[in-house]
Design an enzyme around this catalytic site. Structure first.
Site, PDB file in Angstrom:
ATOM      1  N   GLU A 240       0.840  -1.205   0.000  1.00  0.00           N
ATOM      2  CA  GLU A 240       0.000   0.000   0.000  1.00  0.00           C
ATOM      3  C   GLU A 240       0.873   1.254   0.000  1.00  0.00           C
ATOM      4  OE1 GLU A 240      -4.143  -1.346   2.236  1.00  0.00           O
ATOM      5  OE2 GLU A 240      -3.151   0.500   2.841  1.00  0.00           O
ATOM      6  N   GLN A 272       5.178  34.994 -13.982  1.00  0.00           N
ATOM      7  CA  GLN A 272       6.155  34.119 -13.333  1.00  0.00           C
ATOM      8  C   GLN A 272       5.556  33.439 -12.091  1.00  0.00           C
ATOM      9  OE1 GLN A 272       9.771  35.670 -11.339  1.00  0.00           O
ATOM     10  NE2 GLN A 272      10.798  34.873 -13.157  1.00  0.00           N
TER      11      GLN A 272
END
Ligand SMILES: Cc1cc2nc3c(=O)[nH]c(=O)nc-3n(C[C@H](O)[C@H](O)[C@H](O)COP(=O)(O)OP(=O)(O)OC[C@H]3O[C@@H](n4cnc5c(N)ncnc54)[C@H](O)[C@@H]3O)c2cc1C
Length: 378
Positions: A240, A272
């Site tokens: 898992e 940006q």
């Protein structure tokens, strides 16, 4: 290290990606277990993948499965469905194949592979899942087998499960070494499953509570030996923690592409502040991907190193939450409206990954203890 999968596994992943991308995009999120998708994936062979060849499976390794789950996510499969698949494959089918006796595997393989029986792992209890100190479910030996008493909660797949791997204590004094794992069909008298538990995310992976009130199971229900429950649990956790988030990682890759396209078309991607966030999402996903594939390679190469899988799970789950947060932030109002994907839903879903298979804090404890023990031995 070699992260290549076989041509057959690559072709299988491609089939799954196509299957997932053929489903209508923009459809509302499933509000529960998607039985039709489950059957379709069983027909494609995903549910039999981990089963041994002798039991009609493909004996697929972790890298094959990671490649399959990641492809489903890349194609647009629902994260809840991917989580439910992980609980079935890694929480139930893998422990069965690794610890079950031949007759147990033969008894369950067909129905797990066809999708007729959904598997689940029931460990967490209402008193807390981070430590076995709070585990109250008991297995009391009697002449015909065992009687199970206790309550499990937050069990993924519980409402539709036909088979549970249940962890119970046979001996409180022995702590984690007194734990035993059982394979318990959901129609066993004395076992009841609550209605679906309300959750903050992953509606496609319904959870439930499992109550055992003197639930009688025969000796043949033992998965592994009496007292080897910790070993069974660690097998499930290795898979898992190492593999379960592969699907969510594939989904995040797809969402990054959608996000970049939507923001470029709106003319905001050149800021940006936006482009750097997207660049960081890309970097985190690439790094998480390397971590995921390294964990899968380690499983396939028999590395029994719980701290490696714990570290992988922390890195990937935290990266996914950071990426989902960045994507919902740059999409702003568009994301809030669910375009070009349900960014807020993605954030809620990925947060589940922080707790599933152990919280970051519990796993950091595990890694820290391992380091201390190796320091003492040095
Ligand atoms: C999406 C999802 C799927 C899941 N699927 C399953 C499943 O299929 N089967 C199943 O059995 N369980 C499942 N769980 C439950 C999961 O394993 C538990 O949520 C997890 O182990 C944490 O247990 P808890 O929620 O009871 O938190 P608690 O143990 O109550 O912890 C609460 C807080 O205290 C912190 N804490 C606790 N102990 C310590 C410690 N010693 N040191 C530092 N901090 C500590 C934790 O980190 C956490 O922040 C799932 C959970 C989620 C979210």
């Amino acid at each position: 290290m070699n992260f290549n999968v076989s041509p057959a596994a690559a072709a299988f992943a491609s089939t799954l990606r196509q299957w997932a991308s053929a489903r209508p995009s923009g459809a509302p999120r499933p509000s529960g277990f998607d039985a039709a998708a489950w059957r379709a994936l069983a027909d494609l062979g995903l549910l039999s993948a981990v089963l041994p060849a002798l039991a009609g499976g493909q004996a697929a390794g972790a890298a094959d499965l990671v490649s399959a789950m990641e492809a489903l996510g890349q194609g647009g499969a629902d994260r809840g469905l991917l989580f439910a698949l992980g609980a079935h494959l890694f929480g139930c089918a893998v422990p069965l194949t690794r610890h079950g006796r031949a007759e147990q595997i033969a008894a369950w393989a067909g129905s797990l592979a066809s999708g007729a029986v959904v598997g689940a792992l029931a460990v967490t209890e209402p008193g807390g899942g981070s430590s076995f100190a709070g585990l109250r479910t008991t297995a009391v030996k009697d002449k015909d087998g065992y009687r199970l008493h206790g309550t499990k909660t937050l069990v993924c797949n519980a409402p539709q499960a036909g088979l549970f791997v249940i962890l119970a204590s046979e001996s409180a004094e022995r702590g984690p070494f007194g734990l035993t794992a059982f394979l318990v069909p959901s129609d066993t008298p004395g076992l009841t499953v609550s209605p679906i538990l309300p959750t903050a995310g992953l509606p496609g992976a319904p959870m439930g509570e499992v109550r055992m009130d003197g639930c009688a199971v025969p000796d043949s229900a033992l998965l592994g030996r009496p007292g080897s429950g910790l070993k069974v649990f660690m097998t499930a956790m290795g898979w898992e923690r190492g593999c379960l988030l592969a699907g969510a990682l594939g989904a995040a890759q797809r969402e990054l592409a959608l996000c970049a396209t939507a923001l470029s078309q709106r003319g905001v991607a050149q800021h940006q502040a936006v482009s750097h966030r997207l660049a960081r999402v890309k970097m985190r996903l690439d790094t998480a991907r390397l971590t995921l594939w390294h964990a899968a390679w380690s499983l396939d190469n028999g590395r029994e190193d719980p701290s490696l899988y714990a570290a992988a799970k922390i890195s990937i789950s935290e990266a996914l939450v950071a990426c989902a947060t960045d994507m919902v932030t740059v999409l702003a109002g568009q994301g809030w409206r669910g375009e070009p994907f349900d960014a807020a839903g993605a954030l809620a879903d990925t947060m589940g990954g922080l707790f599933a298979s152990g919280t970051t804090e519990a796993l950091l404890d595990l890694i820290g203890r391992t380091l201390q023990n190796s320091g003492r031995r040095a």
